[in-house]
Design an enzyme around this catalytic site. Sequence first.
Site, PDB file in Angstrom:
ATOM      1  N   LYS A 135       0.509  -0.727   0.086  1.00  0.00           N
ATOM      2  CA  LYS A 135       0.178   0.231   0.373  1.00  0.00           C
ATOM      3  C   LYS A 135       1.189   1.432   0.139  1.00  0.00           C
ATOM      4  O   LYS A 135       1.764   1.393   1.302  1.00  0.00           O
ATOM      5  CB  LYS A 135      -0.947   0.002   1.202  1.00  0.00           C
ATOM      6  CG  LYS A 135      -2.019   1.607   1.470  1.00  0.00           C
ATOM      7  CD  LYS A 135      -2.639   1.265   2.469  1.00  0.00           C
ATOM      8  CE  LYS A 135      -4.036   2.115   2.883  1.00  0.00           C
ATOM      9  NZ  LYS A 135      -4.711   1.535   3.810  1.00  0.00           N
ATOM     10  N   SER A 163      -9.582   1.382   2.719  1.00  0.00           N
ATOM     11  CA  SER A 163      -7.944   2.973   2.102  1.00  0.00           C
ATOM     12  C   SER A 163      -7.371   1.456   1.613  1.00  0.00           C
ATOM     13  O   SER A 163      -7.086   2.082   0.163  1.00  0.00           O
ATOM     14  CB  SER A 163      -7.889   3.408   2.939  1.00  0.00           C
ATOM     15  OG  SER A 163      -6.832   3.119   3.993  1.00  0.00           O
ATOM     16  N   SER A 197      -9.777  -0.463   7.399  1.00  0.00           N
ATOM     17  CA  SER A 197      -9.202  -0.265   5.985  1.00  0.00           C
ATOM     18  C   SER A 197      -8.676  -1.449   5.235  1.00  0.00           C
ATOM     19  O   SER A 197      -7.822  -1.640   3.679  1.00  0.00           O
ATOM     20  CB  SER A 197      -8.623   1.211   5.601  1.00  0.00           C
ATOM     21  OG  SER A 197      -9.152   1.639   5.928  1.00  0.00           O
TER      22      SER A 197
END
Length: 477
Positions: free
Chosen positions: A82, A157, A181
């Site tokens: 990420k 996210s 997330s």
Amino acid sequence: MTLPDTAVPTIAQARRMLSGREISVPELVEACLSRVAAYEDTVHAFVTRTIETARAEARTLQAELDAGRPRSPLHGIPIGLKDIYDTQGVLTTAHSKVLEDNIPAEDATTVTRLRQAGTVSLGKLSTWEFAIGGPSFDLPWPPATNPWNSDHDPGGSSSGTGAAVATGMVIAGMGTDTGGSIRIPAARCGIAGLKPTYGRVSRRGVIPLAWSLDHAGPMCWTTEDCALMLQEIAGHDPLDPASARAAVPDYTTALAQGIRGKRIVVPRHFFETDSPADADCLAAFEEALGVLRSLGATVTGIRLSPLQDYVACQTVISRSESYTGHEINLKTRPGDYGRFARERITLGAFYTAADYLQAQRRRRELSAEFARAMSGADLCVLPTLPGGAPPMRGQSTHAMLERPLYVQPFNVTGSPALSVCNGFSPAGLPFGLQIVGHPFDEAGVLAAGHAYEQATAWRARHANPLHPSPWAAAPAV
């Protein structure tokens, strides 16, 4: 041999194939890169690709393997990170114009540990801006899309990680979780995602959103793969002030314990009355409970404070802490933020110190309440989300407040929580089953997720972004 493009294996499968010389590390990397080439223009999972570096690392790791020196069970496994994990010499943007030129001088602790374990990073994966603002179309890079249907949201996210793992562009990835997330995109992309106990995995070098709620953890196709990843990244880090000095068990061995005799509690009011789930989601959950019972677990109900209490507590804390970190940039360069991130973070400017402190007091009360509810149980189980993935466009700025989700309570408590796929909507979009445990009992949570996956057929269905279908058959590996 060279794997066909449709047959990217799990970590556990790749480990056996590499050990048996059925495939080489470079061939495994190329199998993933072929999927990147095929799917990336549709899925938008990457911000930055490090293809040539990955190929060079693959050759080095294969030489080590040939010499009989595998570093770990993750040796040669292609992964993605990420894009809020610091990577030395590689762009780390948080998917924001604010950091569009940010090149860190060193790796995050977890990145260092994964490198030492022999993983091959294929690049940095899309995220909601600063892990809060998305899905946004007003940023320098497009948002990731849902691999089962690109018109739908992959969840955030850790959106790019969910999409990349679900399509086999990477075999495993790292996400972060402040209010769901990891688990939200895991559920919406149909994969396994683990939020470990707060303090179990270092967050040093991970761009913070809300420091008292942030967690780092793995996202993989299977629970077994999450266990393999967690084994390498868990452990105390003296450079993370929230890192716990807790012993790290053998997670993969613990998978075999199953759930026979385990006591499961279910807070039904969360998803039946507080924030009602869709009928198809509820039906999938009830079927999952039936599977868990058939595996030898007992299931009873519990009553907690309303879901809205947990969500309000998490929201006040997360927005207050995130605004603290972004205050200067929001005041001096607000136009460099996308609308979603700007409006969601700015909400924190309107909370008072008293609001924040009262939320932290309430957090202690809610955490104690959940601990009491779990005192006679081993696990808590509930849906991950109220339904399947919504459309990409047209979402409200504060959608998570308008329809509270079932993930935020466990950022408040810091409990380990896993999401695994437990079915699909009539439109072919995945549902998630959330399994929550006692602090630092990731082993028990993972054992339950693994047992459920072994007893069901959901891992035999894979997404094909080019040909969306609710029942795309899995290739033979």
